[in-house]
Design an enzyme around this catalytic site. Structure first.
Site, short mmCIF file in Angstrom:
data_model
loop_
_atom_site.label_atom_id
_atom_site.label_comp_id
_atom_site.label_asym_id
_atom_site.label_seq_id
_atom_site.Cartn_x
_atom_site.Cartn_y
_atom_site.Cartn_z
N PRO A 10 -16.03 -84.45 -6.84
CA PRO A 10 -16.53 -85.83 -6.79
C PRO A 10 -17.72 -86.01 -7.72
O PRO A 10 -18.39 -85.05 -8.11
CB PRO A 10 -16.95 -85.99 -5.33
CG PRO A 10 -17.29 -84.60 -4.89
CD PRO A 10 -16.35 -83.69 -5.62
N CYS B 292 -10.17 -89.84 -24.13
CA CYS B 292 -8.76 -89.67 -23.77
C CYS B 292 -8.37 -90.36 -22.47
O CYS B 292 -7.63 -91.35 -22.49
CB CYS B 292 -8.42 -88.18 -23.70
SG CYS B 292 -8.50 -87.34 -25.30
#
Length: 481
Positions: free
Chosen positions: A272, A280
């Site tokens: 997280p 990308c």
């Protein structure tokens, strides 16, 4: 699919031994591919329309930061295996296999990929291709692009065939990923094209048990965008769980650890934080959705819109945590930001969550000072309105809140006790879950991280002094009596 019998590369070095390779485009992908293929022993000629970039590379200077690439560039230039040029005519004469490695960014104001650089590269190369050769696409493209380019080459460069060989590079590990990939995908329309690709990658497949997947054009194109979409989904999933954890005062890092022990899930990309970025994942999932809409199957990828939204929400959440840390308003508050690149071991700030959060803090009125070990020059160009420091200590000096946004190893080694003497207030917001919270709390810092309960400074227990003093006094009185 593989019924063609034409001799791709016939009458060239491909039949006499190793093929000679060219690389079209010398950005991150192209420069890395050119250097690494030379390192594998091939003669490589790379071309770009940006003459400044070509001059820097020819002088042994990589225009971006990628660990280990500078040394390999200089070694292969010295060995004579690698050259750079701005002449597409020279490239066509030289090469047996031509790798297309140009960028496919997001179109301004749209979700679709911009294929103009790819088409421009083919336009510059095709008229000069006078003999059989293989053009190999490595750029990330919408499905259907390869088939269209193959049809175009059949008209503009008869005898030249196309293949698609997607890249799977991780910034910061690009040299390793090129020299020892976890898989190779060959999108081909003939057996000769496959044979040429196998000869190009033989130095890798002969040394390692690298899986080779042979596919049609469309499947090869989909492998890359499907992989990036899956990784983006996994990152946004754990960040969605962080939102739930914040609502119930649970700990998302412990949750992620428990999930990772399920072998069906695993721990990679289940970390997280502030979300994904770079050149990308964000643009690829958007282009994938846009292409699905064009194909009439947009409903299959609607979940990617929520993946994108979750990712962007995490940036706002960090700003909320900083606002709370300074008492409710960021106006005029000095805030230190540690990190500008989208990930460590890179100077890439394209769609960087770190730089985006810094800009959001600035927009909320904070006085923001940014430090990054490698990306300061790129950050200054992208966000000139921010203030930049040359060290973490300089950034933290006088700060009312400190926000860690890129997990550089350098930041994990900072001395929180020393920084505590410099900061105006002692709240560290660890957006990447990378610091030792106990160490920072012991040094007097309030440790905050998205998806985890706030941890206030650890205060050592103090002895009850008055009873102790009474015991001593009573002992002395008894002895005197």
């Amino acid at each position: 699919m593989r019924t063609s019998t034409k001799q791709v590369g016939s009458g060239t070095n491909a039949t006499a031994g190793r093929p000679r390779l060219t690389v079209i485009g010398t950005g991150y992908l192209g420069a890395t591919h050119a250097v690494c293929m030379a390192q594998l022993g091939f003669d490589v000629l790379a071309v770009d329309v940006d003459t400044t970039k070509i001059e820097r590379l020819a002088a042994g200077e990589v225009p971006f930061f990628e660990p280990g690439l500078d040394e390999l560039l200089q070694a292969n230039l010295a060995a004579g295996r690698l050259r750079f040029t701005s002449s597409f005519e020279e490239v066509a004469r030289f090469g047996d296999v031509h790798f297309l490695c140009v960028g496919t960014p997001q179109l301004p104001g749209r979700q679709n990929a911009d294929l103009s650089y790819l088409h421009a590269a083919v336009t510059a190369l095709a008229p000069h291709l006078r003999r059989g050769s293989l053009v190999v696409g490595k750029s990330t493209v919408p499905v259907g692009t390869a088939a269209a380019l193959a049809d175009r080459l059949a008209v503009e460069a008869p005898g030249v065939e196309l293949a698609w060989n997607p890249e799977f590079l991780r910034e910061g590990f690009a040299v390793e990923d090129t020299l020892r990939p976890d898989r190779l995908v060959f999108g081909v329309a003939s057996t000769p094209a496959e044979t040429i690709l196998r000869s190009v990658y033989a130095p890798i497949t002969n040394q390692y048990e690298t899986p080779v997947i042979v596919a049609d054009f469309a499947t090869a194109e989909l492998v890359k965008v499907a992989a990036n979409s899956f990784l983006a989904t996994k990152i946004s999933y754990i960040n969605a769980m962080a939102e739930v954890c914040e609502a119930v005062d649970a700990d998302v890092t412990t949750l992620a650890q428990a999930l990772s022990l399920d072998e069906r899930i695993g721990g990679k990309f289940l970390r997280p934080g502030v979300g994904f970025g770079g050149g990308c994942l964000p643009k690829d999932i958007r282009a994938f959705r846009a292409r699905a809409d064009e194909l009439g199957v947009g409903h299959s990828l609607t979940f990617l819109s929520e993946v994108d939204e979750i990712n962007l929400r995490r940036r706002d959440r960090i700003v909320q945590l900083a606002r709370t840390a300074v008492g409710g308003s960021l106006a005029g508050q000095p805030v230190a930001v540690l990190g500008a690149s989208f990930k460590p071991n890179s100077d890439d700030v394209r769609d960087s969550p770190a730089l985006a959060v810094a800009a959001l803090l600035d927009g909320a009125g904070a006085t923001v000072t940014v430090y990054d070990p490698m990306a300061l020059d790129n950050a200054r160009r992208a966000r000139p309105e921010l203030t930049y420091a040359t060290s973490a200590a300089e950034a933290v000096s006088g700060a009312k809140a400190t926000v860690l946004l890129t997990e550089w190893a350098e930041f994990g080694e900072l001395d929180p006790a020393e920084l505590a003497t410099l900061a105006a207030a002692h709240t560290i917001i660890d957006a990447r879950h990378t610091l030792d919270s106990a160490r920072w709390r012991a040094a007097g810092w309030t440790y905050v991280s998205p998806g985890r309960p706030a941890m206030t400074p650890a205060v050592p227990a103090q002895p009850d002094v008055e009873p102790l003093q009474r015991q001593v006094q009573e002992a002395f009185a008894a002895r005197a009596a």
